[in-house]
Write a protein that holds these residues in place. Structure first.
Motif, PDB file in Angstrom:
ATOM      1  N   TRP A   2       0.838  -1.202   0.000  1.00 20.35           N
ATOM      2  CA  TRP A   2       0.000   0.000   0.000  1.00 20.35           C
ATOM      3  C   TRP A   2       0.870   1.248   0.000  1.00 20.35           C
ATOM      4  CZ3 TRP A   2      -0.125   3.120   4.505  1.00 20.35           C
ATOM      5  CH2 TRP A   2      -1.050   4.160   4.487  1.00 20.35           C
ATOM      6  N   ARG A   3       1.841   1.299   0.891  1.00 23.85           N
ATOM      7  CA  ARG A   3       2.722   2.466   0.974  1.00 23.85           C
ATOM      8  C   ARG A   3       3.558   2.607  -0.295  1.00 23.85           C
ATOM      9  NH1 ARG A   3       2.796   4.842   5.718  1.00 23.85           N
ATOM     10  NH2 ARG A   3       4.844   5.779   5.518  1.00 23.85           N
ATOM     11  N   THR A   5       2.869   1.630  -3.303  1.00 24.91           N
ATOM     12  CA  THR A   5       2.022   2.066  -4.409  1.00 24.91           C
ATOM     13  C   THR A   5       1.756   3.560  -4.332  1.00 24.91           C
ATOM     14  OG1 THR A   5       0.999  -0.113  -4.541  1.00 24.91           O
ATOM     15  CG2 THR A   5      -0.206   1.713  -5.540  1.00 24.91           C
ATOM     16  N   LEU A   6       1.489   4.070  -3.142  1.00 25.19           N
ATOM     17  CA  LEU A   6       1.266   5.506  -2.998  1.00 25.19           C
ATOM     18  C   LEU A   6       2.519   6.296  -3.361  1.00 25.19           C
ATOM     19  CD1 LEU A   6      -0.842   5.734   0.292  1.00 25.19           C
ATOM     20  CD2 LEU A   6      -1.630   6.066  -2.060  1.00 25.19           C
ATOM     21  N   PRO A  13       2.286   8.842   1.756  1.00 29.71           N
ATOM     22  CA  PRO A  13       1.398   7.987   2.555  1.00 29.71           C
ATOM     23  C   PRO A  13       1.054   8.652   3.889  1.00 29.71           C
ATOM     24  CG  PRO A  13       3.281   6.741   1.752  1.00 29.71           C
ATOM     25  CD  PRO A  13       3.561   8.190   1.479  1.00 29.71           C
ATOM     26  N   PHE A  40      -8.047   2.286   3.595  1.00 27.73           N
ATOM     27  CA  PHE A  40      -7.783   0.865   3.373  1.00 27.73           C
ATOM     28  C   PHE A  40      -7.621   0.228   4.740  1.00 27.73           C
ATOM     29  CE2 PHE A  40      -4.516  -2.531   2.609  1.00 27.73           C
ATOM     30  CZ  PHE A  40      -5.380  -3.409   1.970  1.00 27.73           C
TER      31      PHE A  40
END
Length: 128
Positions: A2-3, A5-6, A13, A40
């Protein structure tokens, strides 16, 4: 992931709001995330509590806030709104975990420890 991708998308993030995997923890986290435009959650139970906190504050999902859970529990499709979530292949995870445990017990650890079990995005009504 997640991080990463950001960051790859040029987005800083936000801080992680931690909980204990319960709906109550999701509710309490939701009170701290009322200004967010997307959240998320680490699991679907916490997403359930988050949905309640957002509704109590008058925030609409998905119009004001998109919410994604993780696990795709059997009831996720019946949340209000139905929860967008990440489905894990639990039988494959269990097979991998038992295989690693047996290999460790037998003293033959393998490269399987770093293998990734694929997931699936299940799109429902909690995201735009």
């Amino acid at each position: 992931g997640w991080r990463e991708t950001l960051v790859a998308a040029g987005i800083e993030p936000p801080p992680i709001v931690r909980g204990d995997w319960t709906a109550e923890a999701g509710f309490l986290a939701g009170e701290a995330l009322l200004a967010a435009s997307a959240v998320f959650c680490a699991n679907d139970q916490m997403a359930l509590g988050l949905l309640r906190a957002l509704a109590d504050a008058g925030r609409r999902v998905p119009e004001d806030v998109s919410v994604i859970g993780f696990d795709d529990v059997p009831d996720a499709a019946n949340y209000r709104p139905p929860l967008t979530t990440i489905r894990q292949d639990f039988p494959a995870l269990a097979h991998r975990a038992v295989g690693l445990l047996v290999a460790e017990i037998e003293g033959t650890p393998g490269a399987e420890a770093s293998a990734v079990v694929p997931t699936l995005l299940v799109e429902r009504a909690s995201t735009r």
